[in-house]
Design an enzyme around this catalytic site. Structure first.
Site, short mmCIF file in Angstrom:
data_model
loop_
_atom_site.label_atom_id
_atom_site.label_comp_id
_atom_site.label_asym_id
_atom_site.label_seq_id
_atom_site.Cartn_x
_atom_site.Cartn_y
_atom_site.Cartn_z
N LYS B 79 0.85 -1.12 0.06
CA LYS B 79 0.01 0.12 -0.04
C LYS B 79 0.82 1.19 -0.05
O LYS B 79 1.94 1.33 0.79
CB LYS B 79 -0.94 -0.04 1.11
CG LYS B 79 -1.86 1.06 1.18
CD LYS B 79 -2.77 0.86 2.60
CE LYS B 79 -3.93 1.96 2.51
NZ LYS B 79 -4.83 1.76 3.60
N SER B 154 -9.70 1.85 2.74
CA SER B 154 -9.08 2.58 1.83
C SER B 154 -7.78 1.60 1.20
O SER B 154 -7.29 2.01 0.14
CB SER B 154 -8.22 3.41 2.62
OG SER B 154 -7.46 3.06 3.78
N SER B 178 -9.92 -0.41 7.11
CA SER B 178 -9.36 -0.37 5.82
C SER B 178 -8.58 -1.77 5.02
O SER B 178 -8.39 -1.53 3.97
CB SER B 178 -8.38 0.78 5.75
OG SER B 178 -8.94 2.19 5.66
#
Lengths: 480, 490
Positions: B79, B154, B178
């Protein structure tokens, strides 16, 4: 005219003498090329995290315990949020809600006598970097070498009433921190900084006035001047029937006046909240006890001990303990020389004289105690004359010279050689037939002349007593 | 078996048994990327050249016995809020568009020590603020099951990459769901570890007291293996725990006899989509069939979790994001007059709408006069919520919950109503407030063929209980189809 009373409280920032910064492993050394003592943590890089340096807590506890404070055994760090480029995260890690120490006091002494000044709190925090404005290029540069250097802020109660008390308080704090070894407290280098909160009120009214906060005070002299000026400024306003505005002011020592920086209305909202990156600090009973047990002897105790155990006068004890560094040097020398009184005399005389003459600071004196101790013994053993010893000491003070070797190499030792003394005596007598006949004729005045002549020939390496004795012997011989 | 259909553990086993090379695994990933990335847009940056070079290195390392772990040679996506030295780390924000760190996250060091191959940085909601990956400044990511839908967020890029076979596994971060929510939307598995289990050093902070990095993978076993690699104390992170780490994973063929599962009845309230409800109830039934006790109980603090979460997370975010000011790194507005104008313009232009909304909210709740009424009250609520969970864990081994009240929404549907989007976090945020571990794994598909997630929440340090229960559930459920097989063809 009405009588006014000045009410003063201080916020003092002290840079702690740890080797590394408060939340990372970078060096705290003063100076250094810009941004060379930095890492992702103290430069506020994304994803970097603070890790508390335990030594900072240790030093804060030492200071707090010395100032008779209560300890928050569970203390915490909070973020103080404000935007300024010297602060790379745009928040400063400080303590608001649970500072490490609170509610203490220290005793000061002024011409009016002794007085307790209460300490509201002491907290730990990180210093900011430095901005450098390049006017030529019309830009600003930032140096984060100082960012993250540990500080303690000591907040007093508004217990001071004059500049004299303020200076005495600051002196006391500085001396205490130096004795504890937690800071060198140099105002010029910024390792000790004081902000002055001051208000005036009609004497005896008991109703305090509105206070102002004065910043940018870089010396004791500037602090004294700023206090006098601010007191007068506020009284003048009150006399004219105008209100004092609660504000932060900046002192300009060149102009000897201050100007307003910001008022209470535009005071910043720092949005303090507990720093989620740092768990609370638990301070155990054992930790506190260990610090209590290892606290060094502070000035007052030392002063008393010098009088009681070493037999020094009140005055000498006071002067010798003014600087923790010098006191340590004195004690070591006295121990090695086994002669505290003579050692004290050397410090009170020669050491302080040279410090003054060179315009240096007591903290910078760095000769080896064993060298001065040896010199003191050599004088006692009549191996060197007191006058020559002073000359030798200058070399010890300057270059930490070994006195024994120096005296030997420069022929400054007291002559034990009776033959040499006799040879010189005969030479001086032969060269001065006139004065000799006067001497033998009973003119006592010329005796001094011959002593002087011999001492010159011997370059001070003989004791005056020995010269005198040899001369007397010679006169007796000649009279016989 | 087709290479891209293998789990990470299978891939590594084949590599270590010299059946395939490390480069073969890397090639299978880049083949999928070439095929699908245009539509999916899971990545913000790809390290193709580096990955092949690294593959050779790892191949040698495996031969020399340097890399012996179960994930040696496995390609992994990261990420874009996790710093990799020398690689852009943007947090999907304009303000960090050109930021290249000179240091890297502890987890990246650990991936490298395990002999894993970094494939690229994945898309996300800007600074991890959002539930759809649509707040990214660099374009949306689509759901590999149906590209008209969002992947969730996210960590949408990480979950979409794994679902699309564009990575064997990925690292995500979870502040309020997330990892778990996009895992549910993309039909993959994700673990949010107990707070403090994985170092946060090098993770760009959203809300420091809630953030945890965690694994995303094709199944529970893969996630457990990756958790083993990244977990452990790190002295660079003061909130990192010195916990004794178990071997994450199964000890033997487990059944669930005697295990007690609790389901908060408040979680079954209105607002849940039919498909989600049906799958959830079917999942409960499956657990019962495996011999577990499943029972409903009341969780009275449920209505307070969202306000408490958004106050605490926004407060911390408002402070954490102060360092992005145009002074030191990242984006700076082109034209400005003086310092404050530079700050204002840089932040106005550099941050997106959702990030600004949370900075405003967070600044407000910390302001003098509001601190007690909002921030302190939220902290008190958090303590009460935690207490209720602690009490529940005295009775139950695991608490069960849906992951979200709905499956992946269509692109463009969510941001119009941020409040509704926040309410969608009802099942995930309490886990972060209470520092608990939780796993999200596929439970089934809804009527439209979109994956529905199933969530298991454990007590602190209860990862292995979750792994045991999730594995048993997986076995009973049967292999979950991949997006390629089960999803709408792209």
């Amino acid at each position: 005219m009405k009588q006014y009373e000045t009410v003063i409280g201080l916020e003092v920032h002290i840079e702690l003498a740890t080797k590394t910064k408060i939340f990372c492993g970078c060096s705290t050394e003063f100076g250094g090329e810009p941004n060379t003592h930095t890492c992702p943590v103290c430069a506020g890089m994304p994803g970097a995290l603070p890790v508390l340096n335990r030594q900072v807590v240790e030093f804060a506890l030492k200071a707090g315990i010395a100032a008779n404070c209560q300890i928050n055994q569970l203390c915490r760090f909070d973020r103080k949020n404000y935007f300024y480029p010297d602060n790379p995260q745009n928040y400063q890690i400080s303590q608001l809600y649970l500072p490490v120490c609170h509610d203490g006091w220290i005793e000061i002494e002024t011409s009016a006598g002794k007085k307790k000044i209460r300490i509201h709190e002491m907290h730990m925090e990180e210093d900011a970097g430095k901005l450098i404005h390049d006017e030529w290029e019309d830009c600003s540069l930032v140096d984060y070498n100082r960012s993250g250097v540990p500080l303690i802020e000591i907040v007093s109660e508004p217990d001071m009433r004059s500049a004299e008390e303020v200076i005495s308080y600051l002196d006391k704090l500085r001396c205490m921190m130096q004795y504890l070894g937690v800071s060198d407290c140099k105002l010029q280098e910024g390792s000790m900084r004081a902000d002055v909160n001051l208000s005036v009120c009609e004497a005896g009214s008991g109703v305090w006035g509105t206070r102002t906060e004065m910043k940018n005070l870089n010396s004791f002299k500037a602090i004294t001047r700023a206090i006098e000026a601010e007191r007068e400024r506020q009284i003048e306003l009150l006399e004219m029937g105008k209100p004092v505005i609660q504000e932060t002011r900046r002192w300009d020592d060149n102009k000897e006046s201050s100007r307003a920086m910001r008022s209470k209305e535009d005071a910043r909202d720092y949005r303090y909240f507990p720093d989620p990156d740092l768990p609370p600090v638990h301070i155990s009973d054992e930790w506190i006890q260990r610090i209590r047990n290892t606290q060094p002897e502070l000035r007052e105790e030392k002063q008393q001990r010098y009088q009681d155990e070493l037999g020094l006068s009140d005055y000498d004890a006071r002067v010798l303990t003014e600087s923790a560094h010098l006191a340590a040097l004195f004690e070591k020398t006295a121990e090695l020389s086994q002669n505290p009184k003579k050692t004290a005399a050397w410090f009170m005389g020669e050491v302080l004289r040279l410090i003054k003459e060179y315009g240096t600071e007591p903290e910078k004196v760095c000769f080896s105690p064993k060298h001065l101790a040896r010199l003191i013994c050599m004088v006692e053993e009549k191996k060197v004359s007191p006058a020559n010893a002073k000359k030798v000491f200058e070399h010890i003070f300057d270059e930490d010279t070994d006195p024994e070797a120096f005296v030997r190499e420069h022929g400054l030792g007291i002559v034990q050689d009776a033959d040499l003394l006799q040879r010189v005596l005969q030479k001086v007598l032969a060269e001065n037939p006139g004065p000799l006949s006067e001497l033998l004729g009973g003119k006592e005045k010329v005796f001094g002349f011959f002593v002087g002549q011999m001492m010159r020939e011997l370059k001070g390496t003989a004791s005056p007593e020995a010269v005198r004795e040899a001369l007397m012997e010679e006169i007796k011989k000649n009279r016989r | 078996m087709e290479l891209s259909q293998m789990t990470a553990l299978e891939l590594s086993r084949n590599i270590r048994e010299r059946k395939i090379s490390v480069s073969d695994g890397v090639e299978s990933v880049f083949a999928q990327i070439r095929k699908k990335e245009k539509k999916i847009h899971a990545y913000l940056d790809l390290f193709e050249e580096d990955a092949y070079k690294r593959a050779e290195q790892v191949q040698k390392g495996i031969a020399q016995g340097i890399y012996t772990g179960p994930l040696a040679g496995v390609p992994i996506a990261v990420k874009d809020n996790i710093c990799i030295k020398g690689k852009k780390t943007t947090c999907a924000s304009r303000i960090l568009e050109n930021f290249i760190p000179t240091y890297q996250a502890e987890v990246i060091d650990r991936l490298e020590q395990a002999g894993m191959i970094l494939i690229g940085k994945t898309n996300m909601d800007e600074f991890a603020m959002g539930s759809t990956t649509e707040t990214s400044a660099f374009g949306v990511t689509t759901n590999p099951w149906n590209t008209a839908h969002v992947p969730g967020g996210s960590s949408g890029g990480s979950c979409a990459a794994v679902a699309a076979g564009e990575a064997y596994m990925a690292l995500g971060s979870d502040t309020g769901g997330s990892i778990r929510q996009p895992s549910a939307f993309c039909g993959v598995t994700g673990i949010k570890p107990t707070y403090g289990t994985v170092s946060r050093y090098g993770l760009v902070a959203y809300a420091s007291s809630l953030d945890q990095i965690g694994p995303v993978g094709k199944n529970t076993e893969d996630c457990a293996a990756l958790l083993q690699v990244i977990a452990g104390h790190d002295q660079k992170d003061s909130t990192s725990l010195r916990r004794e780490l178990p071997k994450f994973g199964l000890t033997s063929g487990e059944d669930l006899k005697g295990m007690k599962f609790g389901v908060p009845e408040e979680y079954m309230a209105e607002g849940m989509e039919e498909g989600v409800r049906n799958t959830f109830l079917a999942s409960l039934k499956l657990l019962e069939e495996l011999g577990a006790d499943v029972e409903f109980f009341s969780m009275k603090t449920t209505e307070y979790v969202i306000p408490a979460y958004y106050i605490i997370a926004s407060a911390e975010a408002s402070s954490n994001l102060e360092r992005f000011d145009g002074v030191k790194y990242g984006f700076r507005a082109a034209e400005y007059k003086g310092l404050h104008d530079m700050y204002r313009k840089t932040r106005t232009q550099g941050f997106g709408k959702e990030v600004k909304r949370r900075i405003m909210l967070g600044s407000f709740v910390l302001s003098s006069g509001y601190y007690d009424a909002y921030y302190l009250k939220a902290l008190k609520a958090k303590a009460i919520i935690k207490k209720e969970f602690d009490q529940a864990f005295e009775k139950y081994d695991v608490i069960l919950a849906p992951v979200a009240p709905h499956t992946a929404p269509k692109l463009g549907e969510s941001l119009k109503d941020p409040l509704a989007m926040y309410l969608g976090d009802i099942y995930t945020v309490a886990v972060n407030l209470c520092a608990l571990p939780a796993i999200s794994l596929p439970g089934g598909l809804d009527g439209r063929g979109l994956p529905v997630g199933f969530q298991m929440i454990g007590p602190c340090f209860g990862e292995n209980t979750l792994i045991r229960a999730a594995s048993a559930f997986e076995n009973a459920r049967g292999t979950f189809p991949s997006a390629e097989k089960g999803g709408i063809k792209i």
